[in-house]
Design an enzyme around this catalytic site. Structure first.
Site, mmCIF file in Angstrom:
data_model
loop_
_atom_site.group_PDB
_atom_site.id
_atom_site.type_symbol
_atom_site.label_atom_id
_atom_site.label_comp_id
_atom_site.label_asym_id
_atom_site.label_seq_id
_atom_site.Cartn_x
_atom_site.Cartn_y
_atom_site.Cartn_z
ATOM 1 N N ASP A 80 -21.564 36.566 83.796
ATOM 2 C CA ASP A 80 -22.155 37.613 82.964
ATOM 3 C C ASP A 80 -22.500 38.846 83.821
ATOM 4 O O ASP A 80 -22.865 38.694 84.990
ATOM 5 C CB ASP A 80 -23.414 37.033 82.299
ATOM 6 C CG ASP A 80 -23.844 37.804 81.075
ATOM 7 O OD1 ASP A 80 -23.051 38.603 80.568
ATOM 8 O OD2 ASP A 80 -24.995 37.588 80.627
ATOM 9 N N GLY A 216 -27.724 41.021 74.373
ATOM 10 C CA GLY A 216 -29.124 41.284 74.035
ATOM 11 C C GLY A 216 -29.486 40.809 72.648
ATOM 12 O O GLY A 216 -30.192 41.486 71.909
ATOM 13 N N SER A 218 -31.414 38.294 71.734
ATOM 14 C CA SER A 218 -32.767 37.717 71.552
ATOM 15 C C SER A 218 -33.626 38.618 70.683
ATOM 16 O O SER A 218 -33.671 39.833 70.888
ATOM 17 C CB SER A 218 -33.471 37.548 72.909
ATOM 18 O OG SER A 218 -32.834 36.572 73.674
HETATM 19 ZN ZN LIG Z 1 -25.833 41.183 78.488
#
Ligand SMILES: [Zn+2]
Length: 288
Positions: A80, A216, A218
């Site tokens: 990542d 992103g 979350s």
């Molecule tokens: Zn990311």
């Protein structure tokens, strides 16, 4: 085991998304894999720069490989937010299934040039590796913060998405569509949720014609997730929610067992908290 490309094609055909969860240790990794096995769905394990450094890049690759050999449910490993070509090539050599080559902080033309170069170099190491490129600004760091950065000027346009994919030949694209890395305190407390630009996702999907990743994830509103997946999101990244579960689980455990020193007795409850978060997100992304 099916290839990651097959899994993404199937997700697109069935209007589902594959969950991507970042891990920093064996507790997180086992929590993620336990949830995916329980639901019998594919999952992507992610390790970004700091996570790869902490676990050891060869060690995380070996752990995922051994877990994969134990079960039929597909587990993939993604490097990542890999910011240098050297690190991306090391991940490819260690057997990662995919690499997020992230030069989105550069001016657009430089991002195109460097990403195109990375796609060539990584495919020369492993022709079936998937390379994801990133455009726009979604902020950095899967952390909990007080206030949101202003990312409105960094939203991706459908035209940029088309040009970037055509010029770089990335397999997967990560656009900025209202998403943001990390969570606000209000989101951790449950009083606020993230919202996405669904129309922009649809337009980017039409012009890019490749699998799309939502970083992103979350703290995002569940209904926005459903609409985003229907609009063409195929991979959803969750990191901060797992980090919060890890910390809360460990804190609860330490409070409930103040004299305990056996690590696995303290960590087991945290593992279960992590698994519950992953179960809930995977059910949503898979439409179950
Ligand atoms: Zn990311």
């Amino acid at each position: 085991m099916k290839s990651m490309r097959n899994i993404l094609d199937e997700a697109q055909a069935h209007g589902r998304a594959v969950g991507h969860f970042n891990v920093s240790d064996l507790v997180l990794l086992r929590g993620v894999v336990a949830a995916a096995r329980e639901l019998n769905v594919p999952v992507i394990v992610g390790a970004s720069d700091g996570e790869r450094r902490f676990m050891g890049i060869r060690q995380i690759a070996a752990l995922v490989k051994s877990l994969r050999e134990e079960s039929d449910s597909p587990i993939f490993l993604n490097s990542d937010h890999t910011h240098s070509l050297a690190d991306a090539m090391e991940a490819a050599r260690c057997g990662f299934d995919s690499v997020v080559f992230d030069r989105s902080a550069l001016p657009f033309e430089e991002n195109i040039r460097e990403t195109a170069e990375a796609v060539k170099a990584l495919k020369a190491i492993n022709s079936s590796i998937l390379v994801e490129g990133e455009i726009g600004d979604i902020g950095t760091g899967s952390e909990v913060r007080d206030t949101a950065p202003d990312l409105s000027r960094g939203l991706s346009s459908p035209e940029d998405a088309r040009r970037f994919v055509a010029a770089t030949h990335v397999d997967v694209l990560a656009p900025a569509v209202g998403n943001m890395h990390g969570m606000l305190k209000s989101m951790v407390e449950g009083s606020a949720r993230k919202h996405l630009d669904i129309e922009r996702i649809s337009q980017i999907k039409q012009s890019a014609q490749v699998p799309l990743t939502l970083h992103g994830g979350s703290g995002t509103d569940d209904n926005d997730f459903r609409k985003a997946i229907a609009a063409g999101i195929n991979i959803v990244h969750i990191n901060t929610e797992l980090r919060v579960a890890w910390r809360r689980g460990l804190e609860d455990s330490l409070r409930q067992q103040p004299q305990e020193v056996v690590p696995y007795k303290l960590l087991e409850p945290a593992l279960d908290d992590i698994k519950q978060v992953v179960l809930s997100r995977l059910r949503l992304f898979q439409g179950k």
